[in-house]
Design an enzyme around this catalytic site. Structure first.
Site, mmCIF file in Angstrom:
data_model
loop_
_atom_site.group_PDB
_atom_site.id
_atom_site.type_symbol
_atom_site.label_atom_id
_atom_site.label_comp_id
_atom_site.label_asym_id
_atom_site.label_seq_id
_atom_site.Cartn_x
_atom_site.Cartn_y
_atom_site.Cartn_z
ATOM 1 C CG HIS A 1 -2.546 -0.441 1.493
ATOM 2 N ND1 HIS A 1 -1.963 -2.299 1.639
ATOM 3 C CD2 HIS A 1 -3.620 -0.738 0.532
ATOM 4 C CE1 HIS A 1 -2.685 -3.187 0.787
ATOM 5 N NE2 HIS A 1 -3.948 -1.871 0.683
ATOM 6 C CE LYS B 1 -3.950 -0.270 4.461
ATOM 7 N NZ LYS B 1 -5.335 0.040 5.287
#
Ligand code: NAD
Length: 245
Positions: free
Chosen positions: A133, A137
């Site tokens: 990600h 995040k």
């Protein structure tokens, strides 16, 4: 008639994607948009469903408010501890709640394929989950990676808390047949990549999903909101919304 939704976490990446998808979708309309500092409770009256993509610490309070006012709740937020998960399940006795770590149709297909592959390939295959990600995040591993590991654990009669091995460092010894490896990569602007590896001696199967736009999650969450307002109280996930169960 359109489903009136309140978007919580509206200034975030997912919140912004939801607001733009609502504009293009005649089946939903925006009742209110809230973020840190807003009085969500006072805005609940005008909505049919609350869609929450904010922070794990805020979900339990929102679930309480929805349970008291009888509003359907869609939870996209990830990273909840067991206590928060228990609280959400308790509120689902009063209202319909769709709680999904990933609202994309593709990832829900990956969930289904992962279960099937684990059943077919059997206990000789080592199981590893890899996710990547964007650098901003906050929680790890992703809720989707956790769900993939839970599915693998269900099929192999393993336990998430006991058998998932988060990363490996130092003299950890040989891999055991009971462990599910979990690896979180962070960097750049990656919306969300997930791979499940089934590795045996002589062959390997890898199932991969890559999201390239947050709209895929936003559209799925809005679909879930329309669906949830017609359901009886209960705890549902995106597999229920898509009729995959
Ligand atoms: P983000 O940090 O860009 O946005 C979060 C927003 O929530 C921010 O605007 C923040 O101010 C707000 N917020 C934080 N605490 C709040 C509170 N107590 N009350 C109201 N608002 C609050 O994050 P993001 O990328 O939009 O992701 C949000 C959440 O959604 C994360 O948990 C992420 O993992 C999850 N997510 C889920 C899916 C899915 O399909 N289920 C997809 C993408 C992201």
């Amino acid at each position: 008639m359109s489903t009136r939704v309140l978007i919580n976490g509206s200034r975030g990446r997912m919140g912004q994607a939801l607001l733009s998808c609502i504009e293009a979708d005649p089946s939903v309309s925006l009742a209110a948009a809230t973020d840190v500092g807003d009085d969500l409770q006072s805005m609940l009256g005008g909505c049919d469903a609350v869609v929450d993509f904010s922070h794990a610490t805020s979900t339990a309070g929102i679930a309480d408010m929805c349970a008291i006012t009888g509003k359907a709740l869609i939870i996209g937020t990830t990273g909840h501890d067991d206590e928060a998960r228990g609280h959400i399940a308790a509120c689902a006795k009063t209202i319909p709640i769709v709680f999904a770590p990933n609202f994309s149709v593709g990832v829900n297909t990956l969930f289904w394929l992962t279960r099937k592959a684990a059943e077919i390939l059997g206990p000789d295959f080592d199981l590893e989950v890899i996710e990547m990600h964007h650098r901003l995040k906050k929680d790890s591993p992703s809720g989707t990676a956790r769900r993939l590991a839970e599915i693998l654990a269900e099929v192999r009669d393993l336990d998430y808390a006991r058998d998932v091995m988060h990363g490996r460092e130092g003299m950890v010894g040989e891999r055991t047949a009971r462990e599910i490896g979990m690896h979180a990569i962070r960097g750049g602007d990656v919306v969300g990549d997930h791979t499940v590896v089934f590795a045996n001696v002589g062959e390997r199967v890898e199932l991969t999903h890559k999201a390239s736009s947050r709209d895929t999650f936003a559209k799925g969450a809005l679909r879930a909101a329309c669906w949830a307002t017609c359901q009886r109280p209960g705890l549902y996930d995106m597999q229920d919304v898509l009729g995959l169960k």
